[in-house]
Scaffold this active site. Structure first.
Site, PDB file in Angstrom:
ATOM      1  N   LYS A   1      78.648  81.865  17.297  1.00 48.92           N
ATOM      2  CA  LYS A   1      79.100  80.518  17.676  1.00 48.92           C
ATOM      3  C   LYS A   1      77.931  79.766  18.294  1.00 48.92           C
ATOM      4  O   LYS A   1      77.215  80.315  19.134  1.00 48.92           O
ATOM      5  CB  LYS A   1      80.235  80.619  18.693  1.00 48.92           C
ATOM      6  CG  LYS A   1      80.549  79.320  19.433  1.00 48.92           C
ATOM      7  CD  LYS A   1      81.223  79.593  20.765  1.00 48.92           C
ATOM      8  CE  LYS A   1      80.339  80.305  21.752  1.00 48.92           C
ATOM      9  NZ  LYS A   1      79.427  79.406  22.511  1.00 48.92           N
TER      10      LYS A   1
ATOM     11  N   ALA B   1      83.099  86.621  19.542  1.00 44.37           N
ATOM     12  CA  ALA B   1      83.178  86.680  18.083  1.00 44.37           C
ATOM     13  C   ALA B   1      83.638  88.057  17.620  1.00 44.37           C
ATOM     14  O   ALA B   1      84.436  88.171  16.671  1.00 44.37           O
ATOM     15  CB  ALA B   1      81.825  86.334  17.478  1.00 44.37           C
TER      16      ALA B   1
ATOM     17  N   PRO C   1      72.171  89.091  20.220  1.00 42.26           N
ATOM     18  CA  PRO C   1      71.736  89.457  21.576  1.00 42.26           C
ATOM     19  C   PRO C   1      72.868  89.354  22.584  1.00 42.26           C
ATOM     20  O   PRO C   1      73.808  88.562  22.424  1.00 42.26           O
ATOM     21  CB  PRO C   1      70.626  88.439  21.871  1.00 42.26           C
ATOM     22  CG  PRO C   1      70.912  87.281  20.978  1.00 42.26           C
ATOM     23  CD  PRO C   1      71.532  87.852  19.741  1.00 42.26           C
TER      24      PRO C   1
ATOM     25  N   ALA D   1      74.745  88.477  26.149  1.00 43.07           N
ATOM     26  CA  ALA D   1      74.730  87.356  27.099  1.00 43.07           C
ATOM     27  C   ALA D   1      73.845  86.234  26.590  1.00 43.07           C
ATOM     28  O   ALA D   1      73.037  85.677  27.323  1.00 43.07           O
ATOM     29  CB  ALA D   1      74.271  87.834  28.481  1.00 43.07           C
TER      30      ALA D   1
ATOM     31  N   ASP E   1      85.977  81.574  24.937  1.00 41.69           N
ATOM     32  CA  ASP E   1      85.427  81.374  23.595  1.00 41.69           C
ATOM     33  C   ASP E   1      86.224  82.088  22.503  1.00 41.69           C
ATOM     34  O   ASP E   1      85.943  81.892  21.313  1.00 41.69           O
ATOM     35  CB  ASP E   1      83.975  81.867  23.536  1.00 41.69           C
ATOM     36  CG  ASP E   1      82.994  80.854  24.093  1.00 41.69           C
ATOM     37  OD1 ASP E   1      83.338  79.666  24.167  1.00 41.69           O
ATOM     38  OD2 ASP E   1      81.871  81.257  24.467  1.00 41.69           O
TER      39      ASP E   1
ATOM     40  N   GLY F   1      74.882  83.281  24.896  1.00 45.09           N
ATOM     41  CA  GLY F   1      75.414  81.936  24.749  1.00 45.09           C
ATOM     42  C   GLY F   1      75.837  81.587  23.339  1.00 45.09           C
ATOM     43  O   GLY F   1      76.070  80.417  23.033  1.00 45.09           O
ATOM     44  N   ILE F   2      75.953  82.604  22.466  1.00 41.10           N
ATOM     45  CA  ILE F   2      76.393  82.346  21.091  1.00 41.10           C
ATOM     46  C   ILE F   2      77.641  83.164  20.752  1.00 41.10           C
ATOM     47  O   ILE F   2      77.912  83.465  19.590  1.00 41.10           O
ATOM     48  CB  ILE F   2      75.261  82.609  20.072  1.00 41.10           C
ATOM     49  CG1 ILE F   2      74.602  83.968  20.308  1.00 41.10           C
ATOM     50  CG2 ILE F   2      74.225  81.494  20.128  1.00 41.10           C
ATOM     51  CD1 ILE F   2      73.534  84.319  19.264  1.00 41.10           C
ATOM     52  N   GLY F   3      78.409  83.490  21.790  1.00 38.09           N
ATOM     53  CA  GLY F   3      79.737  84.058  21.594  1.00 38.09           C
ATOM     54  C   GLY F   3      79.779  85.436  20.990  1.00 38.09           C
ATOM     55  O   GLY F   3      80.765  85.791  20.329  1.00 38.09           O
ATOM     56  N   GLY F   4      78.756  86.263  21.184  1.00 37.98           N
ATOM     57  CA  GLY F   4      78.733  87.569  20.551  1.00 37.98           C
ATOM     58  C   GLY F   4      79.968  88.406  20.823  1.00 37.98           C
ATOM     59  O   GLY F   4      80.666  88.830  19.905  1.00 37.98           O
ATOM     60  N   GLY F   5      80.263  88.643  22.097  1.00 39.80           N
ATOM     61  CA  GLY F   5      81.430  89.449  22.443  1.00 39.80           C
ATOM     62  C   GLY F   5      82.729  88.800  22.035  1.00 39.80           C
ATOM     63  O   GLY F   5      83.661  89.468  21.562  1.00 39.80           O
TER      64      GLY F   5
END
Length: 280
Positions: free
Chosen positions: A8, A99, A89, A91, A128, A93-97
């Site tokens: 994200k 997503a 990566p 933490a 998110d 800021g692209i919603g990894g967890g």
């Protein structure tokens, strides 16, 4: 079944207020890209989680992982072997967890042949998670629960870059000077030039406090902005992944190669913005 969990990206992120319960109100243009994690689900009698892939180090494989919490949010005595292939990566800021949790919700709903948990339950997993379940370009507002359609986006590419410094969300919000900021300007673009112009008139309110928490974010933004063909550089979410906007695939891929040669220790990838027709 194997599911894609696309990253994200907050192209804008305005903080417009703060509720009495401490949650911040947001106004954000959110898109998803062709970079992300993968989640495999296999039938089983009990729940289990394995984490592998190039970014697996440090990712929990127990109930503290949002994937496991997403599975338990169905409230059913069902099982599955869940295998996360981690590429994004931590933490960042692209919603990894989030997503990953959203992919678990979508996949387990199909695997178990049951409806998705309620919108309130999805939101309780994380702000998110609702937008990551949606996984299409949209305007996200409230505390993350309100998703609205946006005008069609012109085709363009991003170069995502992260210097490897985890940026925890809490300190970034605590460093934010004011939570009472203007919302996004009217969404009124008609072509690529107009869209970039619109982006330039808007912002990410969390970028200044995130740069205070992790000054390297400023270096990442500067490196991106200096790349040939970069139309705009900005931070996503609460950091520390930043992005540069590029008009086409060739420009983005060339810029990513140049940046990777200059910063070999950074996580860098070119990525296409996914459209409404792209499936997850």
């Amino acid at each position: 079944m194997r599911l894609f969990a696309p990253a994200k990206v907050n192209l804008t992120l305005h903080v417009t207020g703060k509720r009495v319960d401490g949650y911040h109100l947001l106004d954000s243009l959110v898109v998803f890209v062709d970079a992300g994690d993968w989640l495999r689900l296999d039938p089983a009698d009990t729940l289990s989680l394995r984490v592998e892939g190039p970014r697996a180090l440090g990712v929990p494989d127990d109930k503290s992982n949002l994937i496991w919490q997403a599975a338990e949010s169905f409230g059913l005595p069902r099982g599955a072997v869940m295998t996360l292939e981690k590429h994004l990566p931590h933490a960042g800021g692209i919603g990894g967890g989030s997503a990953d949790a959203a992919a678990a919700l979508r996949g387990l709903s199909r695997l178990w042949d049951v409806p998705l948990p309620s919108p309130e339950t999805r939101l309780a997993l994380g702000a998110d998670v609702p937008v990551c379940v949606h996984a299409k370009p949209c305007r996200m507002s409230g505390i993350g629960e309100t998703l609205s359609e946006v005008p069609a986006l012109p085709p363009f590419w991003l170069v995502l870059a992260n210097a490897g410094v985890e940026v925890p969300t809490g300190p970034v919000f605590q460093t934010l000077q004011t939570a009472e900021n203007a919302p996004m300007t009217p969404l009124d673009w008609t072509d690529a030039t107009g869209f970039v112009s619109w982006l330039q008139r808007n912002r990410n309110d969390l970028e200044p406090p995130a740069r205070d928490v992790a000054p390297v974010i400023g270096d990442v933004l500067e490196h991106l902005q200096l790349l040939p063909g970069c139309l705009l550089s900005r931070m996503s979410g609460s950091g520390g992944t930043c992005f540069g906007v590029f008009a086409d695939q060739a420009s983005a891929e060339n810029a990513a190669r140049l940046l990777a040669a200059r910063q070999p220790d950074w996580w860098i990838t070119p990525a296409r913005i996914r459209g409404p027709a792209d499936s997850v």
